[in-house]
Design an enzyme around this catalytic site. Structure first.
Site, PDB file in Angstrom:
ATOM      1  N   ASN A  13      -7.218  98.406  -8.779  1.00  0.00           N
ATOM      2  CA  ASN A  13      -5.868  97.926  -8.493  1.00  0.00           C
ATOM      3  C   ASN A  13      -5.722  97.529  -7.038  1.00  0.00           C
ATOM      4  OD1 ASN A  13      -3.183  97.374  -8.348  1.00  0.00           O
ATOM      5  ND2 ASN A  13      -2.462  99.332  -9.092  1.00  0.00           N
ATOM      6  N   ASP A  14      -5.601  98.504  -6.159  1.00  0.00           N
ATOM      7  CA  ASP A  14      -5.337  98.218  -4.742  1.00  0.00           C
ATOM      8  C   ASP A  14      -6.390  97.296  -4.123  1.00  0.00           C
ATOM      9  OD1 ASP A  14      -3.048  99.693  -4.730  1.00  0.00           O
ATOM     10  OD2 ASP A  14      -4.054 101.551  -4.132  1.00  0.00           O
TER      11      ASP A  14
END
Lengths: 464, 100
Positions: A393-394
């Site tokens: 994600n990040d």
């Protein structure tokens, strides 16, 4: 065996350890490197037996305990699933730390056996070395236990912070230095025990404020500590093999911590002082709730990828949690049959320890020459048809490049958004560890696949 | 004036840090996990100290406190040595090239 001869053999085993690390520069030479390491260890142990020269009852007991420990270790090594590597390594670090403490205690209780003087009259240098070894060993032990509990999920991965935390740590750190000084003056065993106890406490306090996703840094750091502890003991025992190994392991862990910090664009101290993400969460996730996202299913994803000419797969910690690496491999096999070119893109901090994703993919029989690091592959996203983001994600968030206000601004990210379409497998729209909404969810070329990583991948395989 | 042997050990230590620095930078990032497990295994060479501790003193009384700590350290280090090298080996076996 004479002291000079054994020192020579210890040097050889130190060199073999260097070769063991050298072997890891490529997968082809790595297995040979590991044998060098084993050989170095065997030499060191045999030389020690010969130089002590005590083959009485004690020797039998040593062998028995050696075999007990060895059997436990071998059992763990064969049974452990690859997804559990981070906690295994953390657990192993704690053992090295504790072993260092025990050896230091033993040397303190019976210095004659190690030629360090007599009880109450230990040489000054030896005393400093053994107390440093004991203190660092104790910090390694309790810190690794906390890291282990967090990684294992027994303890929450959330940072535990309280007021005055850093002041307390600073105070305890100064206390350790003072105690070492006082120990040298007084030779008192009470001081020695206090020193060990406080060091155990510092280890706990040092790791509890650090959150789950910062574990790659923590594990590397503890790796480094275990090396310095070994070196401290090596100086006490005047043992070259231990000194060389300690220095190697110490610098290895330090380099890995540096690489991990760089992967997050954070300073080492920023990570160690901890508590990231705890404050940002509330402010950032509100504004974007209304934005529309495109929602897809397995058939859409299968259709897109089947008709693509190249696909890049971006795995992250979520893949490890869902144990999706084997399903992913099946999907890639099916795609390759359709003539799709597939490669894997790995962010330095994907997963919970350095190289975590590479091992999981290797376990699923993905050839290592299809797996690329961030710098190697980042330019290829622009020419790729589909990026399949699974459990990351990040590390894909374009905000890191565009928004100087964002806490992750400046962190190197994979340019996933440049590919023609993005398939994002995720269970919900919740923000990732850093607590920041991912801009990628709302892009026109992003198709969200809301499901468990493994289930979704299996469904895609079916519809291929 | 004679040089204290400590200085020699310190020299070895510092040079080894440099060796470690250059060797570890040459490790390919995909092998960072095996790197951690193998450094774990080799740092258990601390078993050398544990063996000396366990065998110290007269052979009639091998269970003095200092020996006991030695025996405990032997178990811990042995878990690490066997576990560390074997799990590294297991991981390295999995790294394969593309079948052509």
């Amino acid at each position: 065996m004479s002291a000079n001869l054994s020192a020579f053999f210890y040097l050889i085993s130190g060199i073999l350890f260097i070769l063991a690390l050298r072997g890891l520069s490529s997968p082809e030479t790595s297995r040979q490197g590991n044998y060098f390491g084993i050989a170095g260890m065997i030499i060191a142990m045999i030389v020690t037996f010969l130089s002590v020269g005590n083959f009485g009852t004690g020797f039998i007991y040593v062998l028995i305990f050696l075999l007990i420990g060895g059997a436990i270790g071998a059992f763990i090594a064969f049974k452990i699933p690859m997804t559990a590597m981070p906690e295994l390594v953390a657990g192993f670090h704690s053992l090295v730390g504790l072993a260092a403490v025990f050896v230091a205690i033993s040397a303190f209780l019976k210095p004659e056996a190690f030629n360090l003087g007599t009880v109450g009259n230990i040489y000054l240098a030896s005393l400093i070395e053994m107390s440093l070894g004991a203190a660092i060993g104790a910090i390694t032990f309790s810190g690794s236990i906390i890291a282990f509990l967090k990684l294992r999920g027994i303890m929450s991965g959330a940072p535990i912070t309280f007021k005055g935390q850093h002041l307390i740590n600073l105070f305890l750190g100064l206390t350790i230095i003072f105690l070492i000084y006082y120990l040298c003056v007084s030779q008192s065993s009470n001081i020695f025990w206090t020193l060990v106890t406080i060091s155990f406490l510092v280890g706990v306090l040092l790791i509890i404020p650090i959150g789950g996703a910062d574990m790659p840094v923590v594990i590397s750091m503890l790796n480094s500590y275990s090396g310095w502890a070994a070196a401290g003991i090596g100086f006490t025992l005047e043992n070259t093999a231990l000194i060389i190994t300690g220095a190697l392991v110490g610098s290895s862990g330090a380099i890995l911590s540096y690489i991990m910090c760089k992967g997050m664009n954070r300073s080492f101290f920023n990570v160690i002082l901890g508590g990231w993400g705890a404050t940002d969460q509330a402010s950032s996730s509100k504004s974007n709730e209304q934005k529309p996202v495109k929602n897809g299913n397995a058939d859409d994803a299968a259709f897109l990828m089947k008709n693509a000419s190249s696909v890049i797969i971006v795995p992250g910690y979520g893949m490890a949690v869902a144990q999706a690496q084997h399903a992913l491999r099946e999907m890639v096999d099916a795609l390759k049959k359709n003539g799709v070119k597939v490669s894997y893109a790995i962010h330095p901090v994907a997963g919970r320890m350095p190289g975590h994703m590479n091992v999981l993919l290797a376990e699923a029989n993905v050839p290592y020459d299809e797996v690329f690091e961030l710098e190697e592959i980042n330019n290829d996203f622009a020419n790729c048809d589909v990026a399949y983001v699974i459990g990351a994600n990040d590390v894909t968030n374009p905000v890191a490049k565009s928004d100087p206000q964002s806490p992750i601004y400046g962190m190197p990210v994979l340019d996933v958004e440049k590919s023609k379409s993005v398939l994002f497998v995720k269970r919900s729209l919740s923000p990732g560890y850093a607590g920041i909404d991912n801009d990628l969810f709302y892009r026109d070329n992003t198709l969200m696949l809301f499901a468990d990583a493994k289930k979704m991948t299996e469904e895609i395989v079916k519809s291929l | 004036m004679e040089i204290d042997p400590f200085i020699f050990r310190l020299s070895i230590f510092i040079l080894s840090i440099f060796v470690g620095y250059y060797v570890v930078w040459s490790v390919t990032p995909s092998l960072h996990t095996p790197l951690m497990s193998v450094t774990n295994a080799i740092s258990s060479v601390i078993i050398v100290g544990a063996i000396i501790a366990a065998l110290a003193g007269s052979s009639n009384n091998i269970f003095e406190p200092s020996n006991l700590f030695g025996f405990l350290a032997i178990i811990l280090a042995a878990v690490n040595i066997f576990g560390g090298f074997l799990v590294t080996q297991r991981m390295l076996q999995m790294y394969k090239k593309k079948k052509k």
